[in-house]
Enzyme design. Structure first.
Site, PDB file in Angstrom:
ATOM      1  N   GLU A  71      79.175   5.009  56.605  1.00 46.28           N
ATOM      2  CA  GLU A  71      78.562   5.947  57.539  1.00 46.28           C
ATOM      3  C   GLU A  71      78.272   5.219  58.854  1.00 46.28           C
ATOM      4  O   GLU A  71      77.829   4.067  58.856  1.00 46.28           O
ATOM      5  CB  GLU A  71      77.239   6.459  56.945  1.00 46.28           C
ATOM      6  CG  GLU A  71      76.570   7.508  57.804  1.00 46.28           C
ATOM      7  CD  GLU A  71      75.208   7.933  57.240  1.00 46.28           C
ATOM      8  OE1 GLU A  71      74.559   7.148  56.526  1.00 46.28           O
ATOM      9  OE2 GLU A  71      74.795   9.071  57.531  1.00 46.28           O
ATOM     10  N   LYS A 165      77.562  16.152  56.640  1.00 46.60           N
ATOM     11  CA  LYS A 165      76.350  15.722  55.940  1.00 46.60           C
ATOM     12  C   LYS A 165      75.311  16.842  55.897  1.00 46.60           C
ATOM     13  O   LYS A 165      75.038  17.504  56.900  1.00 46.60           O
ATOM     14  CB  LYS A 165      75.774  14.499  56.649  1.00 46.60           C
ATOM     15  CG  LYS A 165      74.619  13.835  55.933  1.00 46.60           C
ATOM     16  CD  LYS A 165      74.209  12.568  56.692  1.00 46.60           C
ATOM     17  CE  LYS A 165      73.071  11.830  56.021  1.00 46.60           C
ATOM     18  NZ  LYS A 165      72.664  10.655  56.829  1.00 46.60           N
ATOM     19  N   CYS A 198      75.359   9.268  52.290  1.00 46.53           N
ATOM     20  CA  CYS A 198      74.065   8.582  52.344  1.00 46.53           C
ATOM     21  C   CYS A 198      72.915   9.346  51.680  1.00 46.53           C
ATOM     22  O   CYS A 198      72.867   9.473  50.469  1.00 46.53           O
ATOM     23  CB  CYS A 198      73.745   8.223  53.792  1.00 46.53           C
ATOM     24  SG  CYS A 198      72.482   6.941  53.927  1.00 46.53           S
TER      25      CYS A 198
END
Ligand SMILES: *[C@@H]1O[C@H](CO)[C@@H](O)[C@H](O)[C@H]1NC(C)=O
Ligand SMILES: *[C@@H]1O[C@H](CO)[C@@H](O)[C@H](O)[C@H]1NC(C)=O
Length: 347
Positions: A71, A165, A198
């Site tokens: 990321e 995300k 993440c």
């Protein structure tokens, strides 16, 4: 003697080949990466994407099937404010091949990665800021969406999937979708991957939808984690997730030790850890053979567990979790019996 030589040659040939649908394993790479920061507030995407290319070339020399980058690896986590994000983001058109198609103005970095994927004949997963022009009622005021986006290139360099995300972690530049995306992509070696980014790991949706509803067996994951002692370091979190969901988990981490940001690995679910690093050496590429998981077996076990669940009158059984674990254990034993290579580099 001659026969021995022939055999040896055959083995060498076999060990240096791209994975096929029939093969028991595929070869994965994850990159622990410390992106360069630009000196003069220019976007560092060009420079970092060139460094990605050299990792892809290195992986190609080992006939890697799929490689994952972290990321924010293109931009660093120090993004400018939203108004200045233009040079730090790109259009990401799906089913488009930036290497040999030219009618959409994508960032030079996408062309570079696309050509490297093509050259190296491997799937490439990168994380980069996506800009998406928007002119409807529900658009942001500045007429575009900005997403923290995972883009996946196939062996020809075509962008075959992207994921935005869902659970941002202090990233005011970015937007989120109203409904989270459940993104999977198929490969020519008969493994379907799911993906998330993440912080998403700590939430049900979409991560657990992938494994528990769509029965995905393999995950590609990019992160810029902030490790905390004692139980919350990046590689602990990655291996825990992979173990509890029993999936192959390819995790690439952003490397910045000053922020306790480090940790990447290739995890094999209940079979343990193939490779992991906290990046003592700074940038590092990890490569490992990953045994394919049997999706059918997994699905049957889940169905079995569900049948148990609804046999009784009440839907909520306090022992359900225990049954699920037991059925996973049965599956594990089933897998152990099958003919798996035994020489994993267990860390
Ligand atoms: C692809 O994988 C599925 C299960 O994951 C399996 O049933 C099927 O036989 C595989 N195909 C090939 C060509 O090996
Ligand atoms: C994820 O799964 C839950 C059920 O557990 C469902 O309610 C939800 O709609 C799913 N999310 C998506 C985006 O499909």
């Amino acid at each position: 003697m001659q026969l021995h030589c022939v055999c040896l040659l055959a083995i060498i040939q076999l060990s240096c080949q791209l994975s096929t649908p029939e093969a028991d394993t595929y070869k994965a790479a994850v990159v622990e990466f410390s992106p360069r920061v630009s000196n003069n507030n220019d976007s560092p995407i060009d420079e970092n994407s060139k460094r990605y290319v050299s990792f892809i070339q290195q992986a190609a020399a080992s006939e890697v099937d799929i490689i994952v980058f972290p990321e924010d690896g293109m931009t660093t986590i120090d993004l400018p404010e939203r108004e200045k994000m233009d040079a730090w983001s790109t259009l990401i058109p799906l089913n488009y091949n930036p290497c040999n198609q030219h009618h959409i103005a994508v960032h030079e970095a996408l062309k570079r990665i696309s050509c490297a994927a093509r050259e190296g004949k491997m799937y490439v997963v990168i994380n980069i800021a996506e800009k998406l022009p928007c002119d409807g009622e529900r658009c942001p005021e500045d007429g575009k969406f900005l997403f923290n986006c995972q883009a996946i290139f196939d062996r020809q360099g075509k962008i075959i999937a992207k994921y935005r995300k869902t659970h941002l972690f202090k990233e005011p530049q970015f937007d989120i979708l109203q409904t989270p995306e459940i993104i999977t992509f198929d490969t020519d070696f008969n493994v379907t991957f799911g993906t998330f980014i993440c912080f998403d790991m700590l939430f049900k949706e979409p991560a657990l939808n992938l494994t528990r509803i769509h029965h995905v067996t393999d995950i590609v994951y990019s992160t810029a984690w902030f490790s905390e002692l004692p139980f919350f370091t990046a590689i602990q979190s990655q291996s825990e997730w992979a173990y509890s969901e029993n999936v192959n988990f390819l995790a690439s981490g952003y490397h910045k030790p000053q922020l306790a940001s480090f940790g990447s690995g290739i995890y094999l679910g209940k079979k343990g850890i193939a490779k992991a690093t906290i990046g003592e050496m700074g940038d590092e590429i990890l490569i490992a053979d990953v045994p394919k998981k049997n999706r059918k077996l997994l699905t049957e076990n889940i169905k079995g567990a569900l049948r148990w669940k609804y046999q009784g009158k009440s839907a909520e059984h306090i022992h359900d979790e225990f049954r699920r674990k037991r059925s996973e254990q049965t599956e594990l034993e089933g897998e152990r019996d099958s003919n798996l290579p035994s020489d994993f580099n267990v860390w």
